[in-house]
Motif scaffolding. Structure first.
Motif, PDB file in Angstrom:
ATOM      1  N   CYS A   7       0.690  -1.389  -0.140  1.00  0.00           N
ATOM      2  CA  CYS A   7       0.102  -0.283   0.068  1.00  0.00           C
ATOM      3  C   CYS A   7       0.994   1.335   0.073  1.00  0.00           C
ATOM      4  N   LYS A  26      -3.295  -4.237   4.464  1.00  0.00           N
ATOM      5  CA  LYS A  26      -3.040  -2.788   3.666  1.00  0.00           C
ATOM      6  C   LYS A  26      -4.733  -2.710   3.523  1.00  0.00           C
ATOM      7  N   ALA A  30      -5.409   1.679   4.047  1.00  0.00           N
ATOM      8  CA  ALA A  30      -5.938   2.558   2.807  1.00  0.00           C
ATOM      9  C   ALA A  30      -7.620   3.066   2.783  1.00  0.00           C
ATOM     10  N   ASP A  41      -3.910   0.148  -2.668  1.00  0.00           N
ATOM     11  CA  ASP A  41      -3.246  -0.969  -1.367  1.00  0.00           C
ATOM     12  C   ASP A  41      -2.994  -2.212  -1.908  1.00  0.00           C
TER      13      ASP A  41
END
Length: 156
Positions: A7, A26, A30, A41
């Motif tokens: 990310c 991740k 985001a 992401d």
């Protein structure tokens, strides 16, 4: 230019990369970062320009992500920090040495695509080490709460 599963978020004109295997958070990071520029992401492009590394947006996002309707490939920033994600019951950061980061990347197989030939994998490996030498490295323990941004400071 190389792409890795991570990310990428721009804060204060600097890119922070969050690495982790599937399920590490991740996409959660985001989703909790809407006030910042999210490059992706799941996968960002990384390019070395002179002695610095820059991250760029890509059209590749995680399955459950809300991806932007239009990807602006011109949005970029210098990479300043790399954090390995660890879901936890509290938020804290632990600095990592270069050796710890390399072992983590190799052990988790985070950066190397099987579709590359041996020379390609070797090139990506040495480029990754070069990047890790130039940025702040750490492990970020977090839970699903936006307050991690309060503790995260930009290190140049």
């Amino acid at each position: 230019m190389s792409s890795v599963c991570l990310c990428g978020i721009i804060k204060d004109n600097q890119v922070i990369l969050f690495l982790g295997n599937s399920g590490s958070g991740k996409t959660t990071i985001a989703r909790l970062s809407k006030k910042y520029i999210i490059l992706s992401d799941e996968m960002v492009a990384i390019r070395k320009i002179k002695d610095d590394f820059f991250a760029f947006a890509t059209p590749w996002w995680g399955r459950d992500s809300k991806r932007p309707k239009k990807i602006n490939k011109e949005i970029t920033g210098k990479i300043s920090q790399v954090f390995f994600l660890k879901k936890d019951r509290e938020i804290f950061f632990k600095d990592m040495t270069l050796a710890e980061a390399i072992i983590k990347i190799i052990g988790d197989k985070l950066s190397f695509k099987r579709s590359l030939n041996f020379q390609g994998r070797e090139d990506v490996f040495y480029l990754t080490i070069d990047l890790l030498k130039k940025v702040h490295l750490g492990e970020m323990h977090f839970f699903r709460d936006v307050s991690f941004w309060h503790y995260l400071t930009i290190r140049r």
